[in-house]
Design a protein around this motif. Sequence first.
Motif, PDB file in Angstrom:
ATOM      1  N   HIS A  89     -34.149  49.994  33.556  1.00 31.76           N
ATOM      2  CA  HIS A  89     -34.029  48.532  33.470  1.00 31.76           C
ATOM      3  C   HIS A  89     -33.537  48.144  32.079  1.00 31.76           C
ATOM      4  O   HIS A  89     -34.334  47.994  31.144  1.00 31.76           O
ATOM      5  N   THR A  90     -32.227  47.981  31.950  1.00 30.70           N
ATOM      6  CA  THR A  90     -31.663  47.578  30.661  1.00 30.70           C
ATOM      7  C   THR A  90     -31.363  46.079  30.601  1.00 30.70           C
ATOM      8  O   THR A  90     -31.122  45.548  29.523  1.00 30.70           O
ATOM      9  N   ALA A  91     -31.343  45.397  31.741  1.00 30.65           N
ATOM     10  CA  ALA A  91     -30.929  43.997  31.786  1.00 30.65           C
ATOM     11  C   ALA A  91     -31.853  43.129  30.945  1.00 30.65           C
ATOM     12  O   ALA A  91     -33.077  43.270  30.986  1.00 30.65           O
ATOM     13  N   GLY A  92     -31.261  42.218  30.194  1.00 35.01           N
ATOM     14  CA  GLY A  92     -32.051  41.309  29.379  1.00 35.01           C
ATOM     15  C   GLY A  92     -31.150  40.343  28.636  1.00 35.01           C
ATOM     16  O   GLY A  92     -29.930  40.503  28.616  1.00 35.01           O
ATOM     17  N   VAL A  93     -31.760  39.330  28.054  1.00 35.23           N
ATOM     18  CA  VAL A  93     -31.034  38.358  27.245  1.00 35.23           C
ATOM     19  C   VAL A  93     -31.689  38.260  25.879  1.00 35.23           C
ATOM     20  O   VAL A  93     -32.869  38.591  25.714  1.00 35.23           O
ATOM     21  N   MET A  94     -30.914  37.804  24.902  1.00 32.67           N
ATOM     22  CA  MET A  94     -31.439  37.672  23.545  1.00 32.67           C
ATOM     23  C   MET A  94     -30.956  36.355  22.955  1.00 32.67           C
ATOM     24  O   MET A  94     -29.749  36.148  22.790  1.00 32.67           O
ATOM     25  N   THR A  95     -31.893  35.471  22.667  1.00 33.23           N
ATOM     26  CA  THR A  95     -31.612  34.207  21.997  1.00 33.23           C
ATOM     27  C   THR A  95     -32.373  34.208  20.690  1.00 33.23           C
ATOM     28  O   THR A  95     -33.569  34.513  20.667  1.00 33.23           O
ATOM     29  N   LEU A  96     -31.687  33.874  19.602  1.00 34.95           N
ATOM     30  CA  LEU A  96     -32.288  33.991  18.272  1.00 34.95           C
ATOM     31  C   LEU A  96     -32.370  32.633  17.578  1.00 34.95           C
ATOM     32  O   LEU A  96     -31.420  31.853  17.601  1.00 34.95           O
ATOM     33  N   ALA A  97     -33.501  32.384  16.948  1.00 37.87           N
ATOM     34  CA  ALA A  97     -33.702  31.198  16.109  1.00 37.87           C
ATOM     35  C   ALA A  97     -35.100  31.298  15.518  1.00 37.87           C
ATOM     36  O   ALA A  97     -35.976  31.953  16.096  1.00 37.87           O
TER      37      ALA A  97
END
Length: 244
Positions: A89-97
């Motif tokens: 399972h590599t699927a993912g999202v990355m939001t940075l702040a």
Amino acid sequence: MSKTTRVALVTGASGGIGRAVARRLATEGMAVGVHYAGNRKAAEETVAAVEAAGGRALAVSGDVADEGAMADVFSAVEEAFGGIDVVVHTAGVMTLAPVAEFDLDAFDRLMRTNVRGAFVVAREAARRVREGGAVVTFSTSVTRLAFPGYAPYAASKGAVEAMTLVLAREMRGRDVTVNAVAPGPTATPLFLEGKDQETIDRLAAQPPLERLGTPEDIAETVAFLAGPGRWVNGQVLFVNGGIA
């Protein structure tokens, strides 16, 4: 298909680490389900690359956080290849702040994909992976490095680590290993997006090996866990060139 052929399902395999993992597992003789969320063209390119090297692959689409969609994905791979032995399972999202500035709607979207999505995939894997198989989830070295701006992303991956370690124990008696891989800074579009060259160079200089990781570096570790690494179970493996 030979009855002895092992079968892998790799989520998020349309690009980056997922694509490298799909191609690497195919070199081990596995038939590969190439999962994607929205980029069908990129997933088909992954399938084509596997087939060009003599392997077998199938593109399958679904929202990882939608239990019905992912049940269909697992079923499609089982129907095409006869079963599932490995789930990565590599699927993912990355939001940075920074925490003080993080939008809560963005937080909810990140948690839906990274935490609920990981749970949905892990639940299907726990129900379907055959004896002698392996489940590999993805965390991040940022859970330990604590880079500013990464709090929600690191928190989501901390949840993945917890689920992984518990699932390894819940699979007792099944001869199925369950581990998490925690990459460090890796040269993928997800990682490089929004970073200037100075930031990239600074991060690349941190490991003693003095470079960013590559998707192929991470795929080698996954191939070990999916194949010969049968005595590694219930672990989080930090794959980051020695950065921490």
